[in-house]
Design an enzyme around this catalytic site. Structure first.
Site: not given
Length: 715
Positions: A400, A453
């Protein structure tokens, strides 16, 4: 002769002694014991007479006693009389190699040394605790087993590594515990959960819980031996992203979320039926606040207790594997919350984080940033990646907020960030950590994949480390996502002016190994649902959405869809609730679900749709410039397999006999049409297919707001 100096006895009683293991236990012809809630205390040797100890300070007892004799203690107090093993008669557990590797920041299986482990030590069963707190004056394990009294189980410091350890005989799985830490300044810190705790209490409780690893009997050897083929750039990868707490709830039991065991059947069955190849879990690492969705974890080594114990999470992964599904975990090494029981100022200093908030604090999330340049911190995170891959057989990690790690000025105004040693904005330490993590993950767990990401144009995110890349296997294509969602949300009458928003991604589609994500981030915080983004009246909204999904599945790149969007949930996601499964009573929602199921089947079974997802040879425009009609036509190809042609009409105007030159002459079957009545459309199409002339041109009927896919007919 005094058995102990009174000042030393007082230091023990007050929890201020700098080396309790040097004096407690049997040493030099005496025995010294600390038991604050005892009025009287006896030592009971294995052979010989019981010896009563004298009180030399409050809770501190001493007596003459031979060295090297095994013994137990008997205490008497307000609670009655009880026998127990003295933790201070046991030697160290950690070996020199563990200590050396921890000190070097190279202990790849750190969880096997630190944390709480159920073991037998010197013939006695109990729990070994070990924690890193280099600047602490004193560290104690506290819990219900010692009335949360930090004086009673003061730990042994293991030299310069900053690791503290103690073996507590008689403790069993399920015990809640924390660490009481006296900081370098002599002040007690808030009680801390174990950074390597394998379990935790149910929120709002914040204690760690002793859990046994390895209790699940794995039955996924077949999957583990072949999964590498399912995770390559040429494989069909279609990911169902799930927040376990809100996928489905048991409303007749207070609206509780499903357990790992229930998910192992209900979720796995559903994902298999829908044809996805992988499940991606929003972070299930233990976190105190439900509203963070797991993205602000405190227990990086603990599956959240919200759905069950660690072995039950393992059973969920195993069940997915036995049905041919890969499992990817959203992993958060980019930041951590400042909750008092967590890592923040763990030993009274900025241990895991940076001391300077210009380096160590995220304004966007009100969280702290790991100090990647500290070898022990990088080791803690790298070992955590390997922990999930090895202990829980996970098939991948999606990291993330990678952009927030890569740049020191991420979301910071001028003057509020610290340049790197070269004066630049790149976080060199985080870059080195990510490279090391990826290299170690791929080497240590063959067949897995890692995903970034990453929302900027940082180069070579999904290129190998030895080629100068970050080493990820895949990267989310945030550019494609933003452009295509912007386009599809426009009124069709305006789309002709923004035609390039759907073609631009093809210009960089092979610069990285991309995944096309429609993730949870696109359906929260006022963004509405995917159906809600679509323009037009109700029927047009559904047609737009069906066409968008088919275009996405035809476009180069692996696929990711967040739960609920596969049946066109009409309100945005809310983690406190559950998906609106009742919508499937409506044939329009059921039609979208059928479309996703068929798209997954077609994608999986058609090499042309997946072989070239990350290869330039797998794609070619046939018509990229028909902005006037908002029509797009492209070909998907695979080595040694039939091609597929996709035609998209993003206007509410039907295109009759739309002329297009197909890659080869002959009959072309209509293998998918989003206007099919099965999907909630009006059944307008090409009566099964089209036939080209000798010039390979054909007239194709394109229903309004639709995608048609054609493949050459084989005899």
């Amino acid at each position: 002769m005094a058995l102990i100096d009174p000042s030393e006895a007082r230091a023990l009683a007050e929890g201020r002694h700098n080396d309790p293991f040097a004096v407690l236990g049997a040493h030099g012809g005496r025995i010294l014991a600390l038991q604050p809630d005892a009025a009287r205390l006896w030592a009971m040797p294995e052979a010989g007479e019981t010896v009563e100890l004298a009180a030399v300070a409050p809770g501190v007892f001493a007596a003459a006693f031979p060295e090297g004799v095994a013994y137990r203690l008997r205490a008497e107090g307000a609670a009655g009389q009880w026998d127990f093993d003295d933790p201070y008669r046991f030697g160290p557990v950690l070996g020199e190699i563990d200590e050396y590797l921890i000190g070097e920041g190279r202990h790849r299986r750190l969880w096997q040394a630190l944390g709480a482990h159920l073991i037998r030590h010197q013939g006695v069963a109990g729990v070994h605790f070990a924690v890193w707190a280099p600047e602490a004056r004193r560290v104690s394990v506290v819990g219900g087993f010692n009335n949360w009294d930090g004086r009673r189980h003061q730990m042994r410091k293991r030299g310069a590594t900053g690791v503290w350890e103690i073996f507590l005989p008689g403790l069993v799985a399920g015990e809640a515990y924390k660490y009481e830490i006296l900081g370098a300044d002599g002040l007690l810190q808030p009680l801390k959960a174990d950074p390597l705790g394998f379990g935790a209490e149910h929120p709002p409780g914040t204690s760690s819980v002793v859990r046994q690893l390895g209790l699940h009997g794995w039955q996924d050897a077949g999957w583990m031996g072949t999964r590498a083929a399912a995770n390559t750039i040429g494989a069909p990868i279609s990911i169902y992203e799930v927040h376990l707490g809100s996928w489905r709830r048991v409303w007749d039991q207070g609206g509780r979320p499903l357990s790992y065991f229930e998910l192992a059947s209900q979720l796995v069955d559903y994902v298999v039926d829908m044809g996805f190849t992988h499940i991606e879990l929003l972070p299930i690492t233990e976190h105190p606040f439900d509203g963070s969705w797991g993205y602000q974890p405190v227990g990086l080594y603990a599956p959240t207790i919200r759905h069950g114990r660690p072995e039950e999470f393992a059973a969920l992964v195993d069940a997915a594997h036995r049905r041919g599904l890969g499992v990817i975990l959203d992993w958060v090494p980019g930041h951590f919350p400042s909750d008092s029981h967590g890592l923040a100022r763990f030993d009274g200093t900025a241990l895991y984080e940076h001391a300077d908030p210009k380096e160590g604090f995220h304004r966007d999330w009100n969280t702290l940033i790991y100090n990647y340049g500290r070898r022990e911190v990088a080791n803690y995170l790298l070992a955590n990646a390997l922990f999930w891959l090895e202990e829980y057989h996970l098939d991948g990690l999606r990291v993330d907020a990678v952009a927030s790690m890569l740049y020191r000025d991420y979301s910071r105004p001028a003057g509020e960030w610290v340049p790197n040693i070269h004066g630049g904005r790149e976080n060199l330490e985080a870059i080195e950590f990510l490279r090391s993590m990826n290299a170690s993950a791929y080497a240590g767990a063959p067949g897995i994949l890692t995903v970034a990401e990453e929302s900027t144009s940082f180069p070579k995110v999904s290129h190998p480390v030895h080629e100068g890349g970050l080493g990820f296997g895949f990267k989310w294509n945030m550019g494609w996502m933003n452009d295509s969602l912007r386009y599809i949300a426009r009124d069709p009458i305006h789309r002709r002016h923004h035609h390039n928003e759907m073609t631009f991604a093809s210009s960089y589609a092979y610069s990285e190994n991309f995944i096309l994500p429609i993730s949870h981030d696109e359906v929260v915080h006022g963004k509405g649902s995917m159906l809600g983004k679509m323009p037009g009246l109700e029927g047009e909204k559904f047609a737009n959405l069906r066409a968008f999904y088919a275009f996405m599945w035809g476009h180069p790149g692996k696929k990711l869809l967040f739960m609920g969007q596969e049946f066109a949930q009409d309100r945005e996601w809310a983690q406190a609730g559950a998906l609106d499964w009742h919508l499937l009573d409506d044939p329009r929602h059921r039609g979208v679900q059928s479309l996703i199921r068929d798209l997954n089947r077609l994608y999986r079974d058609t090499p042309a749709l997946h072989w070239g997802d990350c290869r330039a040879q797998g794609f070619g425009w046939i018509e990229a410039d028909d902005a006037a009609n908002s029509v797009y036509v492209f070909e998907r190809r695979a080595a040694g397999a039939p091609p597929l042609v996709l035609l998209a009409n993003f206007t509410p105007v039907e295109r009759v006999g739309y002329g297009v030159r197909l890659p080869q002459p002959g009959r072309w079957r209509e293998v998918l049409n989003t206007d099919s009545a099965v999907y909630g459309g009006k059944n307008r199409g090409n009566l099964g297919g089209v036939t080209t002339g000798d010039d390979q041109r054909a007239g194709v009927y394109l229903p309004p707001l639709s995608v048609v896919m054609l493949m050459p007919e084989t005899i």
